[in-house]
Design a protein around this motif. Structure first.
Motif, PDB file in Angstrom:
ATOM      1  N   SER A   1       8.823  -6.335  -7.088  1.00  0.00           N
ATOM      2  CA  SER A   1       7.637  -6.733  -7.861  1.00  0.00           C
ATOM      3  C   SER A   1       6.864  -5.526  -8.377  1.00  0.00           C
ATOM      4  CB  SER A   1       6.703  -7.576  -6.985  1.00  0.00           C
ATOM      5  OG  SER A   1       6.197  -6.802  -5.900  1.00  0.00           O
ATOM      6  N   GLY A   2       7.110  -4.367  -7.790  1.00  0.00           N
ATOM      7  CA  GLY A   2       6.367  -3.174  -8.183  1.00  0.00           C
ATOM      8  C   GLY A   2       5.000  -3.090  -7.548  1.00  0.00           C
ATOM      9  N   ILE A   3       4.687  -4.000  -6.640  1.00  0.00           N
ATOM     10  CA  ILE A   3       3.383  -4.021  -5.975  1.00  0.00           C
ATOM     11  C   ILE A   3       3.466  -3.204  -4.691  1.00  0.00           C
ATOM     12  CG2 ILE A   3       1.680  -5.496  -4.826  1.00  0.00           C
ATOM     13  CD1 ILE A   3       2.471  -7.704  -6.786  1.00  0.00           C
ATOM     14  N   ALA A   4       2.463  -2.349  -4.473  1.00  0.00           N
ATOM     15  CA  ALA A   4       2.445  -1.496  -3.298  1.00  0.00           C
ATOM     16  C   ALA A   4       1.055  -1.484  -2.673  1.00  0.00           C
ATOM     17  CB  ALA A   4       2.865  -0.072  -3.670  1.00  0.00           C
ATOM     18  N   VAL A   5       0.997  -1.095  -1.407  1.00  0.00           N
ATOM     19  CA  VAL A   5      -0.271  -0.985  -0.687  1.00  0.00           C
ATOM     20  C   VAL A   5      -0.884   0.377  -0.986  1.00  0.00           C
ATOM     21  CG1 VAL A   5      -1.398  -1.018   1.563  1.00  0.00           C
ATOM     22  CG2 VAL A   5       0.590  -2.481   1.137  1.00  0.00           C
TER      23      VAL A   5
END
Length: 444
Positions: free
Chosen positions: A309-313
């Motif tokens: 998704s390309g989502i990171a913390v």
């Protein structure tokens, strides 16, 4: 009367449910006695059962103390004094089997500050000092310290608190964490709204114990009795069946229709900042909250947003001991996802579809790459601002044209399942997420 019959009974049930039935003499301490209504109900119940009661109470309000003395006149060994409980304990050598805490909700303790800090320096308030805006945990700390030592049988505390006491941060959270680590938290119960006279503040019943007879100190019972009430002449009261369920659950330590037993570690909430770069090269950031001691890691991100998704913390998640039991009872999120799975559709979070941050619509836009979402409960989602039929605030949500057909998404959000999803307030899906993004997203 400052405490309603239902709230007084809730305190009594919280005290008595796990009480050692062999006791013939019980000492009660009431650090915020008020008019003595709750304490009097508890003392009367014990006296009627043939138990010898010693009652000691304090209150900062002199008129309340006079009323409490009258109300407790039938208790042979009862003393109530006028003093600031946070500042001094007038019964320093008295230890209690039961303590009830019905202190004013949301009361700051700044006026008692010097005395509180002096007592803390002497070793009192050993779990720490909360933020100055709410004294609830100061009273609870004193109550726990007032209990008979566990080696002598221990005791029980029942307390009524407002929502802020359960989840606020800073030093208050550290105090809650220390009490949880000590294994003293027994139960948290959400009570029906509207029980307290002259206020609509929702209240929670907390119980604590230092007795050695508990099955395990790393578990707690949670209950949600919000819907368990009846109304008579505009006054709400808790159903008898709800009291019975609460008492049975605490006594037998078994879950019921509206209660369950959880590990105390499940009270840990994590707040994280997530980020994603859109197809236009913009970086979006938003907040994600997880409950039940769920790590915010790659597994969680993949389960929520899908693979790659390309989502990171961004940074490290912040941990908070949050005692609100509402987080542990299901909402309709699972049902919505199951409904989607049954159709063979894959579920995607809105944050994976955004092209840029949402903005407030001026009421005239129309775009093939956006949807327009009303933030009130009136109106429909549309691909044109004028098509929402809403007189309130409308958000323009730019979407990635490659990933989604905006007309299809608008139609789904107006379906029965989609409407339930976007109007749900318990999780940051669709509408709730849009409102949050509108206020909090930063475009870099």
């Amino acid at each position: 009367m400052t405490t309603s019959p239902s709230l007084a009974k809730a305190l009594a049930v919280g005290c008595l449910a796990g009480l050692d039935q062999s006791l013939k003499k019980i000492d009660i301490w009431d650090p915020a006695v008020g008019s003595g209504y709750a304490g009097g109900m508890l003392a009367d119940a014990l006296t009627a059962a043939g138990i010898n009661v010693r009652y000691r109470g304090q209150d900062i309000n002199e008129r309340a103390v006079m009323a409490a003395r009258d109300r407790l006149a039938s208790v042979p060994d009862a003393e109530v004094v006028h003093t600031d409980t946070l500042g001094e304990d007038r019964f320093a050598t008295f230890t209690a089997d039961l303590v009830i805490v019905d202190a004013p909700w949301g009361l700051d303790w700044k006026a008692s500050g010097p005395a509180v800090h002096a007592r803390h320096d002497r070793g009192e308030f050993r779990f720490g000092l909360p933020q100055g805006s709410d004294s609830a945990w100061l009273f609870i700390s004193l109550a726990l310290e007032k209990l008979r030592p566990a080696s002598q049988g221990g005791g029980r505390v029942a307390a009524l608190v407002a929502p802020r006491a359960l989840s606020s941060g800073g030093s208050t959270e550290e105090l809650r964490r220390a009490i949880m680590a000590a294994g003293l938290i027994e139960s948290v119960t959400r009570l029906p709204e509207g029980l307290a006279p002259n206020t609509a503040i929702p209240l929670y019943l907390l119980t604590f114990t230092n007795t050695t007879g508990r099955v395990t100190r790393d578990t707690a019972m949670i209950a949600d009795l919000r819907a368990q009430f009846t109304t008579d002449k505009r006054r709400r009261s808790i159903l008898r069946s709800a009291f019975d369920e609460l008492e049975s659950g605490l006594r037998r330590w078994k879950p019921g229709p509206r209660s369950r037993v959880i590990r105390t570690s499940q009270f840990i909430r994590r707040d994280a900042t997530l980020g994603r770069t859109t197809s236009e090269g913009r970086k979006l950031s938003w907040r994600l909250t997880s409950f039940n001691d769920t790590p915010v890691d790659s597994d969680l991100l993949e389960s929520r947003y899908g693979p790659e998704s390309g989502i990171a913390v961004d940074g490290s998640p912040r941990e908070t001991v949050d005692l609100d039991p509402s987080h542990h009872f299901s909402d309709d999120a699972g049902d919505i996802l199951k409904s989607l799975a049954a159709t063979g559709w894959s579920a995607r979070r809105l944050t994976t579809l955004l092209a840029s941050e949402p903005t407030q619509s001026d009421g005239t836009e129309e775009s093939n790459a956006s949807i327009f979402v009303p933030t009130t409960r009136v109106g429909v989602v549309s691909t044109a601002s004028a098509g929402t039929n809403s007189e309130g605030r409308v958000l323009r949500v730019p979407l990635d044209e490659v990933s989604i057909d905006t007309g299809f998404l608008a139609a789904w959000l107006n379906s029965e399942v989609g409407e339930s999803s976007r109007r749900r307030r318990s999780t940051p899906e669709v509408l709730a997420l849009l409102c949050e993004l509108s206020d909090r997203i930063r475009a870099h």
